[in-house]
Design a protein around this motif. Structure first.
Motif, PDB file in Angstrom:
ATOM      1  N   SER A  54      -5.411  -6.714  -6.758  1.00 22.51           N
ATOM      2  CA  SER A  54      -5.199  -7.787  -7.724  1.00 22.51           C
ATOM      3  C   SER A  54      -4.989  -7.227  -9.130  1.00 22.51           C
ATOM      4  O   SER A  54      -4.076  -7.640  -9.850  1.00 22.51           O
ATOM      5  CB  SER A  54      -6.392  -8.743  -7.702  1.00 22.51           C
ATOM      6  OG  SER A  54      -6.218  -9.775  -8.629  1.00 22.51           O
ATOM      7  N   ALA A  55      -5.807  -6.258  -9.520  1.00 27.70           N
ATOM      8  CA  ALA A  55      -5.678  -5.643 -10.842  1.00 27.70           C
ATOM      9  C   ALA A  55      -4.341  -4.912 -10.965  1.00 27.70           C
ATOM     10  O   ALA A  55      -3.689  -4.968 -12.011  1.00 27.70           O
ATOM     11  CB  ALA A  55      -6.837  -4.676 -11.094  1.00 27.70           C
ATOM     12  N   LYS A  56      -3.921  -4.241  -9.907  1.00 28.47           N
ATOM     13  CA  LYS A  56      -2.646  -3.515  -9.914  1.00 28.47           C
ATOM     14  C   LYS A  56      -1.490  -4.483 -10.100  1.00 28.47           C
ATOM     15  O   LYS A  56      -0.588  -4.240 -10.908  1.00 28.47           O
ATOM     16  CB  LYS A  56      -2.493  -2.742  -8.600  1.00 28.47           C
ATOM     17  CG  LYS A  56      -1.180  -2.053  -8.406  1.00 28.47           C
ATOM     18  CD  LYS A  56      -1.249  -0.657  -8.902  1.00 28.47           C
ATOM     19  CE  LYS A  56       0.023   0.087  -8.512  1.00 28.47           C
ATOM     20  NZ  LYS A  56       0.414   0.998  -9.553  1.00 28.47           N
ATOM     21  N   ILE A  57      -1.513  -5.595  -9.399  1.00 26.23           N
ATOM     22  CA  ILE A  57      -0.444  -6.580  -9.511  1.00 26.23           C
ATOM     23  C   ILE A  57      -0.405  -7.162 -10.917  1.00 26.23           C
ATOM     24  O   ILE A  57       0.661  -7.344 -11.500  1.00 26.23           O
ATOM     25  CB  ILE A  57      -0.600  -7.680  -8.445  1.00 26.23           C
ATOM     26  CG1 ILE A  57      -0.336  -7.094  -7.049  1.00 26.23           C
ATOM     27  CG2 ILE A  57       0.351  -8.845  -8.718  1.00 26.23           C
ATOM     28  CD1 ILE A  57      -0.736  -8.005  -5.923  1.00 26.23           C
ATOM     29  N   ARG A  58      -1.584  -7.456 -11.476  1.00 27.41           N
ATOM     30  CA  ARG A  58      -1.640  -8.034 -12.820  1.00 27.41           C
ATOM     31  C   ARG A  58      -1.177  -7.033 -13.882  1.00 27.41           C
ATOM     32  O   ARG A  58      -0.554  -7.412 -14.867  1.00 27.41           O
ATOM     33  CB  ARG A  58      -3.059  -8.502 -13.145  1.00 27.41           C
ATOM     34  CG  ARG A  58      -3.385  -9.863 -12.586  1.00 27.41           C
ATOM     35  CD  ARG A  58      -4.655 -10.432 -13.189  1.00 27.41           C
ATOM     36  NE  ARG A  58      -5.814  -9.573 -13.106  1.00 27.41           N
ATOM     37  CZ  ARG A  58      -6.617  -9.475 -12.050  1.00 27.41           C
ATOM     38  NH1 ARG A  58      -6.387 -10.198 -10.987  1.00 27.41           N
ATOM     39  NH2 ARG A  58      -7.648  -8.661 -12.059  1.00 27.41           N
ATOM     40  N   SER A  59      -1.473  -5.754 -13.699  1.00 26.39           N
ATOM     41  CA  SER A  59      -1.163  -4.766 -14.742  1.00 26.39           C
ATOM     42  C   SER A  59       0.279  -4.259 -14.686  1.00 26.39           C
ATOM     43  O   SER A  59       0.822  -3.876 -15.712  1.00 26.39           O
ATOM     44  CB  SER A  59      -2.131  -3.586 -14.661  1.00 26.39           C
ATOM     45  OG  SER A  59      -1.905  -2.843 -13.479  1.00 26.39           O
ATOM     46  N   ASP A  60       0.884  -4.241 -13.534  1.00 28.61           N
ATOM     47  CA  ASP A  60       2.261  -3.758 -13.413  1.00 28.61           C
ATOM     48  C   ASP A  60       3.246  -4.872 -13.743  1.00 28.61           C
ATOM     49  O   ASP A  60       2.974  -6.049 -13.509  1.00 28.61           O
ATOM     50  CB  ASP A  60       2.542  -3.262 -11.990  1.00 28.61           C
ATOM     51  CG  ASP A  60       1.944  -1.901 -11.706  1.00 28.61           C
ATOM     52  OD1 ASP A  60       1.408  -1.273 -12.649  1.00 28.61           O
ATOM     53  OD2 ASP A  60       2.007  -1.461 -10.549  1.00 28.61           O
ATOM     54  N   LYS A  61       4.383  -4.485 -14.284  1.00 30.57           N
ATOM     55  CA  LYS A  61       5.438  -5.462 -14.571  1.00 30.57           C
ATOM     56  C   LYS A  61       5.895  -6.118 -13.267  1.00 30.57           C
ATOM     57  O   LYS A  61       6.118  -7.313 -13.198  1.00 30.57           O
ATOM     58  CB  LYS A  61       6.600  -4.770 -15.268  1.00 30.57           C
ATOM     59  CG  LYS A  61       7.695  -5.696 -15.692  1.00 30.57           C
ATOM     60  CD  LYS A  61       8.754  -4.980 -16.486  1.00 30.57           C
ATOM     61  CE  LYS A  61       9.847  -5.966 -16.895  1.00 30.57           C
ATOM     62  NZ  LYS A  61      10.859  -5.319 -17.701  1.00 30.57           N
ATOM     63  N   SER A  62       6.026  -5.306 -12.238  1.00 29.95           N
ATOM     64  CA  SER A  62       6.352  -5.817 -10.911  1.00 29.95           C
ATOM     65  C   SER A  62       5.889  -4.802  -9.878  1.00 29.95           C
ATOM     66  O   SER A  62       5.633  -3.646 -10.198  1.00 29.95           O
ATOM     67  CB  SER A  62       7.850  -6.089 -10.764  1.00 29.95           C
ATOM     68  OG  SER A  62       8.574  -4.882 -10.797  1.00 29.95           O
TER      69      SER A  62
END
Length: 139
Positions: free
Chosen positions: A37-45
């Motif tokens: 979840s954190a990875k998805i939120r932090s990356d542009k895509s």
């Protein structure tokens, strides 16, 4: 699109996000999903290709998530959501369904919404898997 199919895609995302982080100590299903979840939120895509075995059939395709928007493509179906409107194309029927899903409907089809709400909607548990994989069951 079935909920089971999307849950399997969600696990793919968790594996993708989890593969980039080293964890010290005991890992839990919740910690893996939190990292995803954190990875998805932090990356542009974030994008992934997948192959899923379900009910004796193989499903493969690609998934791209950017914020609360997503595109899911497979030989059977293509679905994309722009934050307001969702288009779903069935290759079998040649039809496109266009909807403005409610928040409740999005909880069932948007991989980002599913992964962000797993604590409220699911009980997550780790399944036995090879050391190079993390398998999570959402009940």
């Amino acid at each position: 699109m079935t909920r089971t199919f999307l849950n399997r895609i969600l696990l793919l995302i968790a594996l993708l996000a989890g593969s980039t982080t080293v964890i010290q100590g005991a890992e839990t299903a919740t910690s893996i999903l939190d990292r995803a979840s954190a990875k998805i939120r932090s990356d542009k895509s974030i994008a992934a290709t997948y192959t899923i075995s379900a009910d004796g059939h193989l499903h493969s395709g690609t998934l791209t998530i950017a914020g609360d928007r997503f595109i899911l493509t497979s030989p059977q179906i293509s679905s994309w959501y722009d934050g307001k409107t969702q288009w779903t194309y069935s290759t079998q029927t040649g039809e496109v369904n266009i909807t403005e899903p409610t928040p409740e409907e999005l909880q069932q089809v948007n991989p980002f919404a599913i992964i962000n709400s797993f604590r409220k909607l699911y009980k997550a548990s780790l399944l036995k898997s090879p050391a190079t994989e993390k398998k999570i069951k959402l009940t």
